[in-house]
Write a protein that holds these residues in place. Sequence first.
Motif, PDB file in Angstrom:
ATOM      1  N   TYR A 150      -0.860   6.649 -13.165  1.00  0.00           N
ATOM      2  CA  TYR A 150      -1.547   6.034 -12.138  1.00  0.00           C
ATOM      3  C   TYR A 150      -3.173   4.987 -12.760  1.00  0.00           C
ATOM      4  N   GLU A 151      -2.992   4.071 -12.283  1.00  0.00           N
ATOM      5  CA  GLU A 151      -4.361   3.061 -12.954  1.00  0.00           C
ATOM      6  C   GLU A 151      -4.778   1.850 -12.045  1.00  0.00           C
ATOM      7  N   ASP A 189      -2.291   0.262  -9.527  1.00  0.00           N
ATOM      8  CA  ASP A 189      -3.101  -0.725  -8.229  1.00  0.00           C
ATOM      9  C   ASP A 189      -3.750  -1.343  -8.684  1.00  0.00           C
ATOM     10  N   LEU A 190      -3.258  -2.569  -7.922  1.00  0.00           N
ATOM     11  CA  LEU A 190      -4.692  -3.747  -8.117  1.00  0.00           C
ATOM     12  C   LEU A 190      -5.366  -4.207  -6.777  1.00  0.00           C
ATOM     13  N   ARG A 191      -5.476  -3.162  -5.996  1.00  0.00           N
ATOM     14  CA  ARG A 191      -6.882  -2.853  -5.015  1.00  0.00           C
ATOM     15  C   ARG A 191      -7.805  -2.795  -5.712  1.00  0.00           C
ATOM     16  N   SER A 192      -8.975  -2.995  -4.426  1.00  0.00           N
ATOM     17  CA  SER A 192     -10.552  -3.372  -5.223  1.00  0.00           C
ATOM     18  C   SER A 192     -10.628  -1.759  -5.114  1.00  0.00           C
ATOM     19  N   PRO A 193     -11.655  -1.365  -6.086  1.00  0.00           N
ATOM     20  CA  PRO A 193     -12.476   0.633  -5.915  1.00  0.00           C
ATOM     21  C   PRO A 193     -12.036   0.591  -4.168  1.00  0.00           C
ATOM     22  N   ARG A 194     -13.065  -0.172  -3.214  1.00  0.00           N
ATOM     23  CA  ARG A 194     -12.966   0.318  -2.131  1.00  0.00           C
ATOM     24  C   ARG A 194     -11.770   0.628  -1.481  1.00  0.00           C
ATOM     25  N   GLU A 195     -11.056  -0.465  -1.267  1.00  0.00           N
ATOM     26  CA  GLU A 195      -9.716   0.229  -1.126  1.00  0.00           C
ATOM     27  C   GLU A 195      -8.587   1.531  -1.469  1.00  0.00           C
ATOM     28  N   ALA A 196      -9.525   1.602  -2.741  1.00  0.00           N
ATOM     29  CA  ALA A 196      -8.415   2.745  -3.980  1.00  0.00           C
ATOM     30  C   ALA A 196      -8.678   3.750  -3.440  1.00  0.00           C
ATOM     31  N   GLU A 251     -10.719   4.214  -0.224  1.00  0.00           N
ATOM     32  CA  GLU A 251     -10.826   4.474   0.915  1.00  0.00           C
ATOM     33  C   GLU A 251      -9.296   5.306   1.620  1.00  0.00           C
ATOM     34  N   TRP A 252      -8.175   4.567   0.858  1.00  0.00           N
ATOM     35  CA  TRP A 252      -6.957   4.442   1.287  1.00  0.00           C
ATOM     36  C   TRP A 252      -6.242   5.166  -0.288  1.00  0.00           C
ATOM     37  N   PRO A 253      -6.623   6.065  -0.342  1.00  0.00           N
ATOM     38  CA  PRO A 253      -5.643   6.643  -1.592  1.00  0.00           C
ATOM     39  C   PRO A 253      -4.115   6.629  -1.580  1.00  0.00           C
ATOM     40  N   ASP A 254      -3.801   6.115  -2.895  1.00  0.00           N
ATOM     41  CA  ASP A 254      -1.675   6.115  -3.280  1.00  0.00           C
ATOM     42  C   ASP A 254      -1.588   8.010  -3.262  1.00  0.00           C
ATOM     43  N   ARG A 255      -0.391   7.645  -2.305  1.00  0.00           N
ATOM     44  CA  ARG A 255       0.072   9.258  -2.386  1.00  0.00           C
ATOM     45  C   ARG A 255       1.940   8.361  -3.489  1.00  0.00           C
ATOM     46  N   LEU A 256       1.577   9.850  -4.633  1.00  0.00           N
ATOM     47  CA  LEU A 256       2.474   9.045  -5.993  1.00  0.00           C
ATOM     48  C   LEU A 256       3.200   9.587  -5.386  1.00  0.00           C
ATOM     49  N   ARG A 309       0.390  -0.990  -0.324  1.00  0.00           N
ATOM     50  CA  ARG A 309      -0.170  -0.281   0.014  1.00  0.00           C
ATOM     51  C   ARG A 309       1.160   1.348   0.202  1.00  0.00           C
ATOM     52  N   MET A 310       0.452   2.550  -0.595  1.00  0.00           N
ATOM     53  CA  MET A 310       1.181   3.642  -1.036  1.00  0.00           C
ATOM     54  C   MET A 310       0.257   4.716   0.255  1.00  0.00           C
ATOM     55  N   ASN A 311      -0.661   4.371   1.488  1.00  0.00           N
ATOM     56  CA  ASN A 311      -1.633   5.277   1.733  1.00  0.00           C
ATOM     57  C   ASN A 311      -0.714   6.329   2.188  1.00  0.00           C
ATOM     58  N   GLU A 312       0.536   4.891   3.217  1.00  0.00           N
ATOM     59  CA  GLU A 312       1.044   5.268   4.164  1.00  0.00           C
ATOM     60  C   GLU A 312       2.768   6.211   4.246  1.00  0.00           C
ATOM     61  N   LEU A 313       2.642   6.323   2.651  1.00  0.00           N
ATOM     62  CA  LEU A 313       4.239   7.029   2.654  1.00  0.00           C
ATOM     63  C   LEU A 313       3.741   8.037   3.645  1.00  0.00           C
ATOM     64  N   THR A 314       5.738   8.669   3.479  1.00  0.00           N
ATOM     65  CA  THR A 314       5.863   9.726   4.093  1.00  0.00           C
ATOM     66  C   THR A 314       6.489  10.523   2.492  1.00  0.00           C
TER      67      THR A 314
END
Length: 266
Positions: free
Chosen positions: A81-82, A61-68, A70-75, A39-44
Amino acid sequence: MSVPYVLPLEQGPNYRDLGGYRTADGRVIKSHRLIRAARMNELTEQDQKFLTSYGVTTVVDLRSPREAHEWPDRLPTGAAYELNPVFPTDETQVSKSIIELRRMYDKDPLAGFLNMVTTYRDMVTRGSAQRAFRRFFTLLAAQDATSGAVLWHCTSGKDRTGMATVFLLTVLGVPAETIRADYLLSNSLLREKRHERLEALRATNSSAALIATNRSLASVRNEYLDAALVQIQTDYGSLMDYLTNQLGVDAAMRAQLQRQYLSDAQ
């Protein structure tokens, strides 16, 4: 550089550059091109800067739409991004809260293990999974042939990311024993996270069954990978048949990917 190179991130415990792995014919995967991750949502902010400087130009991002959601990537800066979900929901259960897990798995110590076996079988048979892995290879083939890194991830970087990596390393010609060792490496890289999760359960007086289930959900095992590989043999023939017929990685695409991501041995 060790193989694989574990990226030194502050909040990314299962990020690895696959560069350095050798193929059966003696070639080597290029560094700074293929990165499996969690997961990338916790990246500093420092982690994001590191990935930018490391050359990450595409995030899958291979996660489900809900995961993406609720916990969006910090790119990394400038990265494309896809969202490419393997499942419409998180079948691995790694994103579930302790309360949700207690409701689902409080009685049977084998429930987590059996859930994972089923999930791995589903990862090779479900239409959504096959479409996602097919798209994954299409994105890899579309990358610049000489520069830029593709990073693919799920939540823990071990199951959906693990199978995507098994398929990719197979296409590149990496020996099966190396592929399995890379898959199992998630256990050591996620040890601290797994320990924190289990300690949180013990602190709330969780049942032994729930703790056992969480241990299974938070780990990778030979049996999980074998469940997927045996399902492929049963339903589709060989692994190469599956890659060709179900995921669309024919001989021409294999050759292209090998040209893009392999170099001659030094």
